[in-house]
Design an enzyme around this catalytic site. Structure first.
Site, PDB file in Angstrom:
ATOM      1  N   GLY A   1       0.833  -1.209   0.000  1.00  0.00           N
ATOM      2  CA  GLY A   1       0.000   0.000   0.000  1.00  0.00           C
ATOM      3  C   GLY A   1       0.862   1.252   0.000  1.00  0.00           C
TER       4      GLY A   1
ATOM      5  CG  ASP B   1       1.799  -9.531   5.321  1.00  0.00           C
ATOM      6  OD1 ASP B   1       1.793 -10.074   6.431  1.00  0.00           O
ATOM      7  OD2 ASP B   1       1.047  -8.580   5.022  1.00  0.00           O
TER       8      ASP B   1
HETATM    9  O1  F6P Z   1       0.424  -6.486   6.529  1.00  0.00           O
HETATM   10  C1  F6P Z   1       0.829  -6.837   7.796  1.00  0.00           C
HETATM   11  C2  F6P Z   1      -0.302  -7.401   8.585  1.00  0.00           C
HETATM   12  O2  F6P Z   1       0.181  -7.768   9.860  1.00  0.00           O
HETATM   13  C3  F6P Z   1      -1.037  -8.571   7.913  1.00  0.00           C
HETATM   14  O3  F6P Z   1      -0.326  -9.775   8.038  1.00  0.00           O
HETATM   15  C4  F6P Z   1      -2.366  -8.528   8.615  1.00  0.00           C
HETATM   16  O4  F6P Z   1      -3.401  -9.053   7.821  1.00  0.00           O
HETATM   17  C5  F6P Z   1      -2.577  -7.066   8.819  1.00  0.00           C
HETATM   18  O5  F6P Z   1      -1.321  -6.448   8.768  1.00  0.00           O
HETATM   19  C6  F6P Z   1      -3.260  -6.731  10.129  1.00  0.00           C
HETATM   20  O6  F6P Z   1      -3.465  -5.386  10.181  1.00  0.00           O
HETATM   21  P1  F6P Z   1      -4.022  -4.592  11.444  1.00  0.00           P
HETATM   22  O7  F6P Z   1      -2.825  -4.131  12.224  1.00  0.00           O
HETATM   23  O8  F6P Z   1      -4.776  -3.477  10.854  1.00  0.00           O
HETATM   24  O9  F6P Z   1      -4.863  -5.526  12.241  1.00  0.00           O
END
Ligand code: F6P
Length: 358
Positions: A116, A139
């Site tokens: 992003g 990821d």
């Molecule tokens: O992109 C990193 C990550 O930790 C993903 O693995 C996960 O789906 C997402 O971010 C979780 O995001 P948040 O912190 O918004 O719960």
């Protein structure tokens, strides 16, 4: 020369090492460095920047998180606004963001982030902001880069957690389902599952069949192995099914989750065995970075400053065959690096008898 550093999206171990390295490399060149507080969303506030000095970055290499703060919302091109009727709309505030950079005399931006953030960096570069991207995400799904900062630590955390769960699974002769992060890519699931000797690894790249997973568990049972470890990526889905989504907030991508609990219930029904599940969640984003993450983060940060010095803008720093290279941000934006199904790691998993759900 005055540069700004931004950390965007979910945090990851190694961010602070990258901030320190970029800051020190820039200061050595006689440049001024500031950090953007809590991501682009704060650009419009009175005090969007934190001065980054030698003293401010001392001792932070070993710290998880980001000293700058970060945010998942705050995309200047899609800022969420609540309308009077309670509904949300996404507003393009990128012109204001660009003028803030100009107003504060920022000559170049180091954008540390995931897919992003690289998309935003590419769009800012099209609006004339000189940007260099640094790939960060647990990821490991950024296109063009063999490894992203944060992945190694997250995988180690997940592996250690699965190791611990294995002993209790064995004692109780249970199926244990461990849901790991990774969004739409299976890197964390595959690497941690393989390293921790899981019986089943389910990834978004291969839609799973419950029958095939249940059969694997029952085959183990027949051989006298009465417990099973199932590692599932949060983005995995059943054949013909949808992703498991917990929620969606305006201006943010969907929150994945729930596949682990689903497997716990269904596998117990299908095998007659006791089953438990757990979600490793944000644990995977925390902790002190591994040596490898510290090293690549330090290398990425210094490489970003080298790119700025060479006026080689609108590029992302990448690791390819352990060499630092630069690739155009425009090549990275809107792409994702998935686990290659014909790769050696997947082949290894199959050859040692791990069920991949197909
Ligand atoms: O992109 C990193 C990550 O930790 C993903 O693995 C996960 O789906 C997402 O971010 C979780 O995001 P948040 O912190 O918004 O719960």
């Amino acid at each position: 020369m005055k540069i700004a550093i931004n950390t965007g999206g979910g945090d990851a171990p190694g961010l602070n090492a990258a901030i320190r390295s970029a800051t020190l490399s820039a200061i050595r060149r006689g440049w001024e460095v500031v950090g953007i507080r809590n991501g682009y969303g704060s650009l419009y506030s009175d005090e969007p920047f934190i001065p980054l000095t030698r003293a401010r970055v001392r001792g932070i290499t070993l710290q998880g998180g980001t000293i700058l703060g970060t945010a998942n919302r705050g995309n200047p091109f899609e800022m969420p606004y609540k309308k009077e009727d309670g509904s949300w709309e996404l507003v393009d505030q990128s012109d204001e963001a660009v003028s803030q950079f100009k107003k504060h005399g920022i000559d170049a931006l180091v954008a540390i982030g995931g897919d992003g953030s690289m998309r935003i960096a590419n769009r800012l570069s099209q609006k004339g902001v000189p940007v260099v991207g640094v790939p960060k995400t647990i990821d490991n799904d950024i296109w063009g880069c063999e490894i992203t900062l944060g992945f190694d630590t997250a995988v180690t955390t997940a592996t250690e957690a699965i190791d611990k769960i294995t002993t209790t699974a064995e004692s109780h002769r249970r199926i244990m389902v461990i849901e790991v992060m990774g969004r739409y890519a299976g890197w964390i699931a595959l690497h941690s599952g393989l390293s921790a000797s899981a019986d089943v690894i389910l990834m978004p790249e291969i839609d799973f069949s419950l029958e095939s997973v249940a059969q694997k568990i029952l085959e183990k049972e027949e051989k006298g192995e009465s417990y099973s470890i199932v590692v599932v990526a949060e983005g995995a889905k059943e054949k013909g099914g949808e992703h498991f989504v917990k929620g969606k907030v305006p201006g943010q991508s969907e929150q994945l989750g729930g596949v682990g609990a689903y497997l716990e219930r269904r596998l117990s029904e299908m095998t007659g065995k006791e089953s438990r599940s757990l979600v490793l969640g944000h644990l995977q984003r925390g902790g002190t970075p591994s040596t490898y993450d510290r090293l690549i983060s330090l290398r990425f940060g210094a490489a970003a400053i080298r790119a700025i010095e060479n006026r080689d803008y609108n590029k992302m720093i990448v690791m390819q065959q352990n060499e630092i290279r630069r690739i155009p941000l425009s090549e990275v934006a809107d792409k994702m690096k998935l686990v290659p199904l014909d790769g050696d790691t997947v082949q290894t998993a199959r050859e040692i008898g791990i069920c991949l759900g197909d």
